[in-house]
Scaffold this active site. Structure first.
Site, PDB file in Angstrom:
ATOM      1  CG  HIS A 154      -2.099  -0.887   1.126  1.00 38.41           C
ATOM      2  ND1 HIS A 154      -3.209  -0.613   0.363  1.00 38.41           N
ATOM      3  CD2 HIS A 154      -2.338  -2.088   1.690  1.00 38.41           C
ATOM      4  CE1 HIS A 154      -4.081  -1.604   0.472  1.00 38.41           C
ATOM      5  NE2 HIS A 154      -3.574  -2.523   1.263  1.00 38.41           N
ATOM      6  CD  GLU A 195      -6.289  -4.369  -0.313  1.00 35.66           C
ATOM      7  OE1 GLU A 195      -5.235  -4.855  -0.783  1.00 35.66           O
ATOM      8  OE2 GLU A 195      -6.369  -3.919   0.847  1.00 35.66           O
TER       9      GLU A 195
END
Ligand code: PHE
Ligand code: CO
Length: 298
Positions: A154, A195
């Protein structure tokens, strides 16, 4: 790939309420007794063992080696900002570099946190990163997100100004979705972009989603396999589409640019949630009539 859920459910009370995973009855893995009311905690960097730093290094090396031809340019350029690949980064040092570039920070959390706390942190440009690392026997697969998924997957794109703004807007949108009872629809957007998102490049599709970029096997699968569907990004189509949490995705959505993603999610979602609710859900692997699929890379 079960390690990327945003379906958080509060459990019983400890220091702050821990969070159980999905419908599961498993106790949460982190140490919630040491979390503050906003669910952040100290990273406790000194407590990592040499073996844990080494496991991070091996995970990092395996993923970094796969990036050329599979990860998007923006991610590859930014991954160096994570610093030394041979040990788990200190979140405070990383935050300093990140803050200078995009005004984001990373904060330690004990593990999965409740939806509202998660949205609140994002809206404040604070990205929650799990402080613990998986066990060596979980090298290939870990059920809950750990520090490797959260950081390697991330944090690099938080160095990208447009993506950084998208994440903050997502957090603010999440707080609103909670009031509107629309978290499930908004979670699908997170799932299929943050994601598991793919992005077009001049050389074909590439990955930008953290769940793919931190996965040993799904990175190549998502970009190169002829098996899954690759559908051009469509906000309402995504909100209608269920997802798999225990296998590779059946469908990936492909953006043209982070600006497209930001612009498409800029409008007020209130009427959009209404419209989506009035339409049937779409199963994870369904291709709609008239839908054009994109080709795998290479
Ligand atoms: N525009 C969205 C809303 O009004 C907020 C949002 C922005 C949600 C970006 C997701 C991503 O709810
Ligand atoms: Co994640």
């Amino acid at each position: 790939m079960q390690s990327q859920t945003v379906d958080h459910h509060s459990g019983v009370n400890l220091g702050v309420a821990p969070v159980t995973y999905g419908q599961g009855d498993r106790p949460p893995r982190g140490d919630y007794a040491r979390a503050r009311p906003d669910y952040t905690r100290d990273q406790d960097w000194e407590a990592y063992t040499a073996e844990e730093h080494d496991l991070y290094r091996r995970l990092y090396e395996r993923q970094a080696a796969q990036l050329p031809g599979l990860g998007c340019r923006e991610f590859i350029e930014a991954v160096q900002h994570l610093g030394r690949p041979d040990r788990i980064p200190r979140f405070d040092e990383l935050s300093e570099r990140l803050y200078r570039l995009t005004r984001w920070q990373v904060v330690a959390v004990p593990g999965l946190i409740p939806e509202e706390a998660f949205f609140k942190l994002l809206s404040e440009r604070r990205f929650p990163v799990t402080n613990w690392i998986r066990k060596p026997e979980e090298f290939d697969y870990v059920v809950e997100p750990d520090v490797f998924h959260d950081l390697f997957g991330h944090v690099p794109l938080l160095f990208n100004p447009v993506f950084a703004d998208y994440m903050q807007a997502y957090g603010a949108g999440g707080l609103k979705a909670s009031r509107l009872g629309a978290c499930e629809l908004l979670a699908r957007l997170y799932w299929y972009t943050v994601e598991f998102g793919l992005i077009r490049s001049d050389d074909g599709v590439r990955a930008y989603g953290a769940g793919i970029l931190s996965s040993a096997g799904e990175l190549r699968y998502s970009v190169c396999s002829p098996e899954p569907n690759r559908v051009p990004f469509d906000l309402e189509r995504i909100m209608r589409t269920r997802y798999k949490i225990d296998t590779y995705q059946a469908t990936y959505f492909v953006i043209d640019s982070f600006q497209q993603l930001f612009d498409a999610t800029e409008p007020d979602f209130t009427p959009i949630y209404e419209r989506v609710r009035a339409q049937p859900e779409i199963a994870a692997g369904t291709v709609l009539p008239g839908e054009t699929l994109l080709s795998p890379a290479r």
